[in-house]
Design a protein around this motif. Structure first.
Motif, PDB file in Angstrom:
ATOM      1  N   LEU A  11       0.683  -1.197   0.149  1.00 45.96           N
ATOM      2  CA  LEU A  11       0.034   0.067   0.041  1.00 45.96           C
ATOM      3  C   LEU A  11       0.701   0.960   0.018  1.00 45.96           C
ATOM      4  CD1 LEU A  11      -2.925   1.395   0.359  1.00 45.96           C
ATOM      5  CD2 LEU A  11      -2.600   1.358   2.604  1.00 45.96           C
ATOM      6  N   LEU A  12       1.939   1.135   0.800  1.00 39.39           N
ATOM      7  CA  LEU A  12       2.773   2.405   0.776  1.00 39.39           C
ATOM      8  C   LEU A  12       3.438   2.543  -0.592  1.00 39.39           C
ATOM      9  CD1 LEU A  12       4.535   2.101   4.211  1.00 39.39           C
ATOM     10  CD2 LEU A  12       3.052   3.784   3.500  1.00 39.39           C
ATOM     11  N   VAL A  13       4.085   1.593  -1.272  1.00 39.69           N
ATOM     12  CA  VAL A  13       4.428   1.720  -2.513  1.00 39.69           C
ATOM     13  C   VAL A  13       3.524   2.201  -3.492  1.00 39.69           C
ATOM     14  CG1 VAL A  13       5.503   0.227  -4.529  1.00 39.69           C
ATOM     15  CG2 VAL A  13       6.208   0.023  -2.046  1.00 39.69           C
ATOM     16  N   ALA A  14       2.290   1.796  -3.445  1.00 36.68           N
ATOM     17  CA  ALA A  14       1.171   2.226  -4.434  1.00 36.68           C
ATOM     18  C   ALA A  14       0.979   3.632  -4.228  1.00 36.68           C
ATOM     19  CB  ALA A  14      -0.044   1.373  -3.901  1.00 36.68           C
ATOM     20  N   ILE A  15       0.834   4.066  -3.005  1.00 40.63           N
ATOM     21  CA  ILE A  15       0.649   5.518  -2.608  1.00 40.63           C
ATOM     22  C   ILE A  15       1.956   6.420  -3.081  1.00 40.63           C
ATOM     23  CG2 ILE A  15       0.579   7.238  -0.702  1.00 40.63           C
ATOM     24  CD1 ILE A  15      -1.168   5.194   0.746  1.00 40.63           C
ATOM     25  N   PHE A  16       3.055   5.833  -2.901  1.00 39.52           N
ATOM     26  CA  PHE A  16       4.169   6.507  -3.310  1.00 39.52           C
ATOM     27  C   PHE A  16       4.218   6.615  -5.002  1.00 39.52           C
ATOM     28  CE2 PHE A  16       8.808   6.484  -4.975  1.00 39.52           C
ATOM     29  CZ  PHE A  16       9.040   7.921  -4.532  1.00 39.52           C
ATOM     30  N   VAL A  17       3.826   5.687  -5.593  1.00 39.73           N
ATOM     31  CA  VAL A  17       3.750   5.659  -7.184  1.00 39.73           C
ATOM     32  C   VAL A  17       2.504   6.742  -7.633  1.00 39.73           C
ATOM     33  CG1 VAL A  17       2.932   4.596  -9.135  1.00 39.73           C
ATOM     34  CG2 VAL A  17       4.588   3.329  -7.289  1.00 39.73           C
ATOM     35  N   ILE A  18       1.692   6.718  -6.856  1.00 39.35           N
ATOM     36  CA  ILE A  18       0.608   7.716  -7.309  1.00 39.35           C
ATOM     37  C   ILE A  18       0.929   9.256  -6.808  1.00 39.35           C
ATOM     38  CG2 ILE A  18      -1.732   8.547  -6.838  1.00 39.35           C
ATOM     39  CD1 ILE A  18      -2.357   5.367  -6.103  1.00 39.35           C
TER      40      ILE A  18
END
Length: 162
Positions: A11-18
């Motif tokens: 989830l943290l990686v996805a938020i960072f990517v967005i």
């Protein structure tokens, strides 16, 4: 096995990517492609993608989920603004439509998770990693390709490719 820490990291990686996509960035950078490739490979090699108790169903759903992940990445890529600056460098920036497409992507993944649970499939973070890796990879590849096409076509600066 407790998947909560791994799911939280994903989830943290996805938020960072967005977050990164919402910033203006040169399209020639390959960081997102590498991130997507690592996530996809880790998702594949860590196991847990196939539920041995429901072998045919889980094998059948894997390409469906992969196709959905790629399709959502293609859709999001189409919503990203790509342009040339005065010096001929291609840049990209996600739009409000991209953010909306991300919300649909997350809702789709959550829906697939609950559909699998309803069918009795055991889930693992590997499936999430693979899904996120494929969807980010498809989007990053297509945005970079649009940037290359724009800068290679000899277009005038500030031309936008949709």
């Amino acid at each position: 096995m407790d998947y909560m820490p791994i799911s939280f990291l994903i989830l943290l990686v996805a938020i960072f990517v967005i977050y990164r996509q919402m910033k203006t960035r040169p399209t020639a950078k390959r960081g997102m492609l590498y991130t997507a490739a690592v996530m996809s490979v880790v998702g594949l090699v860590t196991g847990g993608l196939i539920d041995a108790r429901h072998l045919a169903l889980s094998i059948g759903l894997l390409p469906v989920e992969a196709a959905i992940a790629v399709a959502l990445g293609v859709w999001r890529a189409a919503t990203v603004r790509v342009w040339l600056d005065e010096s001929g460098v291609a840049w990209s920036k996600a739009t409000g439509w991209t953010l909306l497409a991300w919300l649909v992507s997350v809702a789709t993944r959550v829906g697939l998770y609950f559909a699998g649970q309803a069918l009795g499939l055991t889930s693992s973070p590997s499936g999430i990693l693979l899904f996120v890796g494929l969807t980010i990879g498809a989007q990053a590849y297509l945005v970079a390709r649009r940037g290359r096409a724009l800068s290679g076509a000899g277009r005038r600066p500030d031309t936008v490719v949709r």
